[in-house]
Design a protein around this motif. Structure first.
Motif, PDB file in Angstrom:
ATOM      1  N   ALA A 143     -10.848  -9.274   2.623  1.00 40.84           N
ATOM      2  CA  ALA A 143     -10.484  -8.689   1.169  1.00 40.84           C
ATOM      3  C   ALA A 143     -10.201  -7.306   1.019  1.00 40.84           C
ATOM      4  CB  ALA A 143     -11.855  -8.918   0.478  1.00 40.84           C
ATOM      5  N   PRO A 144      -9.657  -6.919   0.322  1.00 40.64           N
ATOM      6  CA  PRO A 144      -8.712  -7.826  -0.802  1.00 40.64           C
ATOM      7  C   PRO A 144      -7.544  -8.348  -0.346  1.00 40.64           C
ATOM      8  CG  PRO A 144      -8.678  -5.455  -1.705  1.00 40.64           C
ATOM      9  CD  PRO A 144      -9.443  -5.483  -0.379  1.00 40.64           C
ATOM     10  N   LEU A 145      -7.187  -9.528  -0.700  1.00 38.83           N
ATOM     11  CA  LEU A 145      -6.241 -10.175  -0.309  1.00 38.83           C
ATOM     12  C   LEU A 145      -4.730  -9.954  -1.365  1.00 38.83           C
ATOM     13  CD1 LEU A 145      -7.429 -13.519   1.115  1.00 38.83           C
ATOM     14  CD2 LEU A 145      -6.964 -11.414   2.307  1.00 38.83           C
ATOM     15  N   VAL A 146      -5.117  -9.471  -2.514  1.00 35.22           N
ATOM     16  CA  VAL A 146      -3.915  -9.560  -3.497  1.00 35.22           C
ATOM     17  C   VAL A 146      -3.029  -8.287  -3.205  1.00 35.22           C
ATOM     18  CG1 VAL A 146      -3.948  -9.040  -5.997  1.00 35.22           C
ATOM     19  CG2 VAL A 146      -5.534 -10.812  -5.393  1.00 35.22           C
ATOM     20  N   PRO A 147      -3.412  -7.230  -2.521  1.00 33.95           N
ATOM     21  CA  PRO A 147      -2.602  -6.227  -2.636  1.00 33.95           C
ATOM     22  C   PRO A 147      -0.957  -6.559  -1.870  1.00 33.95           C
ATOM     23  CG  PRO A 147      -4.739  -5.530  -1.977  1.00 33.95           C
ATOM     24  CD  PRO A 147      -4.710  -7.072  -2.192  1.00 33.95           C
ATOM     25  N   ILE A 148      -0.940  -7.383  -1.009  1.00 33.32           N
ATOM     26  CA  ILE A 148       0.478  -7.492  -0.532  1.00 33.32           C
ATOM     27  C   ILE A 148       1.326  -8.065  -1.887  1.00 33.32           C
ATOM     28  CG2 ILE A 148      -0.224  -9.940   0.218  1.00 33.32           C
ATOM     29  CD1 ILE A 148       2.369  -7.632   2.087  1.00 33.32           C
ATOM     30  N   GLY A 149       0.900  -8.988  -2.633  1.00 30.02           N
ATOM     31  CA  GLY A 149       1.432  -9.078  -3.936  1.00 30.02           C
ATOM     32  C   GLY A 149       1.603  -8.118  -4.772  1.00 30.02           C
ATOM     33  N   ASP A 150       0.709  -7.248  -4.912  1.00 26.35           N
ATOM     34  CA  ASP A 150       0.816  -6.025  -5.686  1.00 26.35           C
ATOM     35  C   ASP A 150       2.147  -4.928  -5.032  1.00 26.35           C
ATOM     36  OD1 ASP A 150      -1.139  -6.422  -7.223  1.00 26.35           O
ATOM     37  OD2 ASP A 150      -2.631  -5.134  -6.109  1.00 26.35           O
ATOM     38  N   GLU A 151       2.241  -5.155  -3.965  1.00 29.37           N
ATOM     39  CA  GLU A 151       3.279  -4.436  -3.196  1.00 29.37           C
ATOM     40  C   GLU A 151       4.681  -4.989  -3.272  1.00 29.37           C
ATOM     41  OE1 GLU A 151       4.032  -2.799   1.496  1.00 29.37           O
ATOM     42  OE2 GLU A 151       2.508  -1.969  -0.058  1.00 29.37           O
ATOM     43  N   LEU A 152       4.687  -6.393  -3.148  1.00 30.24           N
ATOM     44  CA  LEU A 152       5.919  -7.069  -3.116  1.00 30.24           C
ATOM     45  C   LEU A 152       6.510  -7.641  -4.468  1.00 30.24           C
ATOM     46  CD1 LEU A 152       5.586  -9.096   0.273  1.00 30.24           C
ATOM     47  CD2 LEU A 152       6.771  -6.801  -0.201  1.00 30.24           C
ATOM     48  N   LEU A 153       5.519  -7.660  -5.537  1.00 28.35           N
ATOM     49  CA  LEU A 153       5.850  -8.286  -6.687  1.00 28.35           C
ATOM     50  C   LEU A 153       5.831  -7.126  -7.976  1.00 28.35           C
ATOM     51  CD1 LEU A 153       4.057 -11.498  -6.619  1.00 28.35           C
ATOM     52  CD2 LEU A 153       6.300 -11.397  -5.738  1.00 28.35           C
ATOM     53  N   PHE A 154       4.754  -6.151  -7.770  1.00 29.27           N
ATOM     54  CA  PHE A 154       4.444  -5.224  -8.950  1.00 29.27           C
ATOM     55  C   PHE A 154       4.478  -3.755  -8.205  1.00 29.27           C
ATOM     56  CE2 PHE A 154       2.327  -9.313  -9.529  1.00 29.27           C
ATOM     57  CZ  PHE A 154       2.884  -9.554 -10.675  1.00 29.27           C
ATOM     58  N   SER A 155       5.608  -3.331  -7.530  1.00 28.96           N
ATOM     59  CA  SER A 155       5.555  -2.131  -7.115  1.00 28.96           C
ATOM     60  C   SER A 155       6.022  -1.175  -7.671  1.00 28.96           C
ATOM     61  CB  SER A 155       6.642  -2.177  -5.744  1.00 28.96           C
ATOM     62  OG  SER A 155       8.037  -2.466  -6.247  1.00 28.96           O
ATOM     63  N   GLU A 156       6.553  -1.256  -9.168  1.00 23.21           N
ATOM     64  CA  GLU A 156       6.754  -0.579 -10.143  1.00 23.21           C
ATOM     65  C   GLU A 156       5.557   0.418 -10.812  1.00 23.21           C
ATOM     66  OE1 GLU A 156       7.249  -4.417 -12.577  1.00 23.21           O
ATOM     67  OE2 GLU A 156       7.167  -3.669 -10.333  1.00 23.21           O
ATOM     68  N   TYR A 157       4.401  -0.029 -10.566  1.00 28.16           N
ATOM     69  CA  TYR A 157       3.036   0.779 -10.872  1.00 28.16           C
ATOM     70  C   TYR A 157       2.569   1.443  -9.914  1.00 28.16           C
ATOM     71  CZ  TYR A 157       3.689  -3.104 -14.550  1.00 28.16           C
ATOM     72  OH  TYR A 157       4.043  -3.877 -15.575  1.00 28.16           O
ATOM     73  N   ASP A 158       1.769   2.494 -10.558  1.00 32.39           N
ATOM     74  CA  ASP A 158       1.094   3.376  -9.579  1.00 32.39           C
ATOM     75  C   ASP A 158      -0.183   2.717  -8.897  1.00 32.39           C
ATOM     76  OD1 ASP A 158       2.835   5.743  -9.742  1.00 32.39           O
ATOM     77  OD2 ASP A 158       1.878   5.989 -11.770  1.00 32.39           O
ATOM     78  N   PHE A 159      -0.861   1.974  -9.894  1.00 34.85           N
ATOM     79  CA  PHE A 159      -1.985   1.230  -9.487  1.00 34.85           C
ATOM     80  C   PHE A 159      -1.767  -0.237 -10.008  1.00 34.85           C
ATOM     81  CE2 PHE A 159      -3.267   5.829  -9.430  1.00 34.85           C
ATOM     82  CZ  PHE A 159      -4.402   5.857  -8.299  1.00 34.85           C
ATOM     83  N   VAL A 279      -0.587   2.334 -14.825  1.00 37.92           N
ATOM     84  CA  VAL A 279      -1.902   1.288 -14.402  1.00 37.92           C
ATOM     85  C   VAL A 279      -1.642  -0.026 -14.943  1.00 37.92           C
ATOM     86  CG1 VAL A 279      -4.036   0.915 -13.780  1.00 37.92           C
ATOM     87  CG2 VAL A 279      -3.429   3.239 -13.968  1.00 37.92           C
ATOM     88  N   LEU A 280      -1.223  -1.068 -13.952  1.00 40.59           N
ATOM     89  CA  LEU A 280      -1.336  -2.366 -14.640  1.00 40.59           C
ATOM     90  C   LEU A 280      -2.733  -3.091 -14.559  1.00 40.59           C
ATOM     91  CD1 LEU A 280       0.392  -5.161 -15.122  1.00 40.59           C
ATOM     92  CD2 LEU A 280       0.417  -5.345 -12.826  1.00 40.59           C
ATOM     93  N   ILE A 281      -3.112  -3.419 -15.558  1.00 40.72           N
ATOM     94  CA  ILE A 281      -4.536  -3.991 -15.438  1.00 40.72           C
ATOM     95  C   ILE A 281      -4.541  -5.486 -15.712  1.00 40.72           C
ATOM     96  CG2 ILE A 281      -7.054  -3.724 -16.302  1.00 40.72           C
ATOM     97  CD1 ILE A 281      -6.693  -0.981 -16.869  1.00 40.72           C
ATOM     98  N   THR A 282      -5.135  -6.310 -14.820  1.00 40.00           N
ATOM     99  CA  THR A 282      -5.393  -7.647 -15.195  1.00 40.00           C
ATOM    100  C   THR A 282      -6.733  -8.368 -14.928  1.00 40.00           C
ATOM    101  OG1 THR A 282      -4.751  -8.291 -12.913  1.00 40.00           O
ATOM    102  CG2 THR A 282      -2.996  -8.279 -14.495  1.00 40.00           C
ATOM    103  N   GLY A 283      -6.841  -9.370 -15.205  1.00 42.07           N
ATOM    104  CA  GLY A 283      -8.250 -10.289 -15.029  1.00 42.07           C
ATOM    105  C   GLY A 283      -9.049 -10.266 -16.490  1.00 42.07           C
ATOM    106  N   GLY A 284     -10.187 -11.055 -16.577  1.00 41.70           N
ATOM    107  CA  GLY A 284     -10.908 -11.359 -17.507  1.00 41.70           C
ATOM    108  C   GLY A 284     -11.385 -10.054 -18.298  1.00 41.70           C
ATOM    109  N   GLY A 285     -11.788  -9.141 -17.500  1.00 45.42           N
ATOM    110  CA  GLY A 285     -12.513  -7.891 -18.353  1.00 45.42           C
ATOM    111  C   GLY A 285     -11.404  -7.198 -19.358  1.00 45.42           C
ATOM    112  N   VAL A 286     -10.154  -7.354 -19.095  1.00 47.95           N
ATOM    113  CA  VAL A 286      -9.267  -6.849 -20.018  1.00 47.95           C
ATOM    114  C   VAL A 286      -9.622  -7.126 -21.379  1.00 47.95           C
ATOM    115  CG1 VAL A 286      -6.779  -6.827 -20.686  1.00 47.95           C
ATOM    116  CG2 VAL A 286      -7.377  -6.632 -18.357  1.00 47.95           C
ATOM    117  N   PHE A 287     -10.077  -8.414 -21.532  1.00 45.73           N
ATOM    118  CA  PHE A 287     -10.358  -8.875 -22.871  1.00 45.73           C
ATOM    119  C   PHE A 287     -11.696  -8.153 -23.618  1.00 45.73           C
ATOM    120  CE2 PHE A 287      -7.946 -12.292 -20.936  1.00 45.73           C
ATOM    121  CZ  PHE A 287      -6.844 -11.984 -21.547  1.00 45.73           C
ATOM    122  N   ASN A 288     -12.432  -7.530 -22.626  1.00 44.78           N
ATOM    123  CA  ASN A 288     -13.681  -6.565 -23.131  1.00 44.78           C
ATOM    124  C   ASN A 288     -13.063  -5.272 -23.722  1.00 44.78           C
ATOM    125  OD1 ASN A 288     -15.977  -4.968 -23.576  1.00 44.78           O
ATOM    126  ND2 ASN A 288     -16.918  -6.267 -21.783  1.00 44.78           N
TER     127      ASN A 288
END
Length: 352
Positions: A143-159, A279-288
């Motif tokens: 873990a985490p496994l999502v970063p390869i997706g961040d790198e190849l799909l969302f590289s325009e964000y710093d975080f 910063v790209l923020i996702t996940g259920g916590g965004v609605f808090n």
């Protein structure tokens, strides 16, 4: 004939147990950034399933093996309903994260249940699953496994920051993708909201009415995990051992527990993301919204919220993407992120 498009279903069940996320997604094979979520849905857990998954951490090996099969069948049936409800005709494969029951990489243990063989048998589709085990065998955190997706799909964000059961982050530094779990989020907030009969603290309203317990906040921030350097990851076991006893010893008022923990989350995140960063923020916590306001206040970063679909389904989307990379035998696990001995293509493929 070269086929330049892939249609896949990704599914994900997070540690906060708010349900099973399903996405039906299209990828262009020569340009992965050219993707589109076609259908997406979250299936909530019944009370029985929720209890079962919460208690599975205490099961012995035979009971876990049985649960793996039963849960796999359950996922298979949910997938069949999803396919039929949306009249999905073209599926190249299904990628399933499963549900994490045990995660102790330092002991060489990680277990995501949801038998790929059962899913393949029930859906009559090719299935890619078990993305973490190989990484742990290679000495990584799994873990985490999502970063390869961040790198190849969302590289325009710093975080890229995700606020789910835990908050995790991924960013590019010195030509390397760095990623790690920052701190618990909904796994703790929901636990204490449950104690006053709520499923979760909608918009952070209860937290906003509490007072910060400064002693508790200080003790939380002093936990050893926060002093460690990445790669590092968190699991439910760590929370049960380190967070719940500390909170229960120092505070009994639920609004004040939530208020103190929101401050803790915002403070830990602000140590990682800085002002002016995108910063790209996702996940259920965004609605808090209260939590989001606190993060903005502590960090002064440029917080960018994508479509609701991406907020809710980015992880399920990226598991579909991990499945695609595995099928193409391309790297989907980065040693710079997990600490494994090498970059590798992880996952196990099951055929119907």
């Amino acid at each position: 004939m070269i086929i330049n498009e892939t249609f896949a279903i990704g599914l994900m069940s997070g540690t906060s147990l708010d349900g099973i996320d399903l996405v039906y997604v299209y990828f262009k094979n020569d340009d992965y950034k050219n993707f589109k979520i076609l259908h997406a849905e979250t299936i909530s857990y019944s009370k029985e399933w929720k209890q079962l998954l919460q208690n599975a951490i205490f099961f012995d090996a035979p009971a876990l093996q049985q649960l793996d099969v039963t849960y796999g069948r359950f996922l298979g049936e949910i997938l069949n309903n999803f396919i039929s409800n949306y009249k999905i005709a073209k599926i190249d494969f299904i990628a399933s994260h499963g549900h994490t029951i045990l995660h102790q990489p330092e002991k060489g243990i990680t277990l995501q249940i949801g038998s790929g063989a059962e899913i393949a048998k029930i859906t009559k589709q090719k299935v890619v699953c078990d993305f973490r085990t190989q990484d742990v065998q290679l000495g990584g955190q799994g873990a985490p496994l999502v970063p390869i997706g961040d790198e190849l799909l969302f590289s325009e964000y710093d975080f890229c920051l995700n606020l789910g059961g835990f908050s995790n982050v991924s960013y590019y530094k010195d030509n390397t993708r760095i990623a790690f779990d920052i701190c618990p989020v909904n796994i703790v907030l929901n636990f204490y909201a449950n104690k006053i009969g709520l499923e979760y603290d909608a918009s952070g309203k209860i937290a906003s009415e509490g007072n910060i317990n400064e002693v508790l906040l200080e003790k939380l921030n002093e936990l050893e995990f926060y002093q460690q350097t990445p790669p590092k990851s968190l699991g439910l076991e760590w929370v049960q051992k380190n967070i719940f006893p500390l909170i229960d010893e120092l505070e009994t008022d639920v609004p004040s527990i939530l208020r103190s923990f929101v401050a803790h989350i915002a403070l830990q995140i602000s140590k990682v993301i800085y002002k002016n960063d995108k910063v790209l923020i996702t996940g259920g916590g965004v609605f808090n919204t209260f939590l989001m306001d606190e993060i903005r206040q502590y960090s002064s970063a440029q917080i960018l919220l994508p479509s609701k679909e991406l907020i809710d389904y980015k992880e399920a989307l990226i598991f579909a993407f991990l499945g695609l990379l595995k099928i193409h035998n391309e790297i989907n696990c980065l040693k710079s992120v997990t600490g494994a001995s090498k970059d590798h293509s992880s996952g196990v493929i099951f055929y119907p």
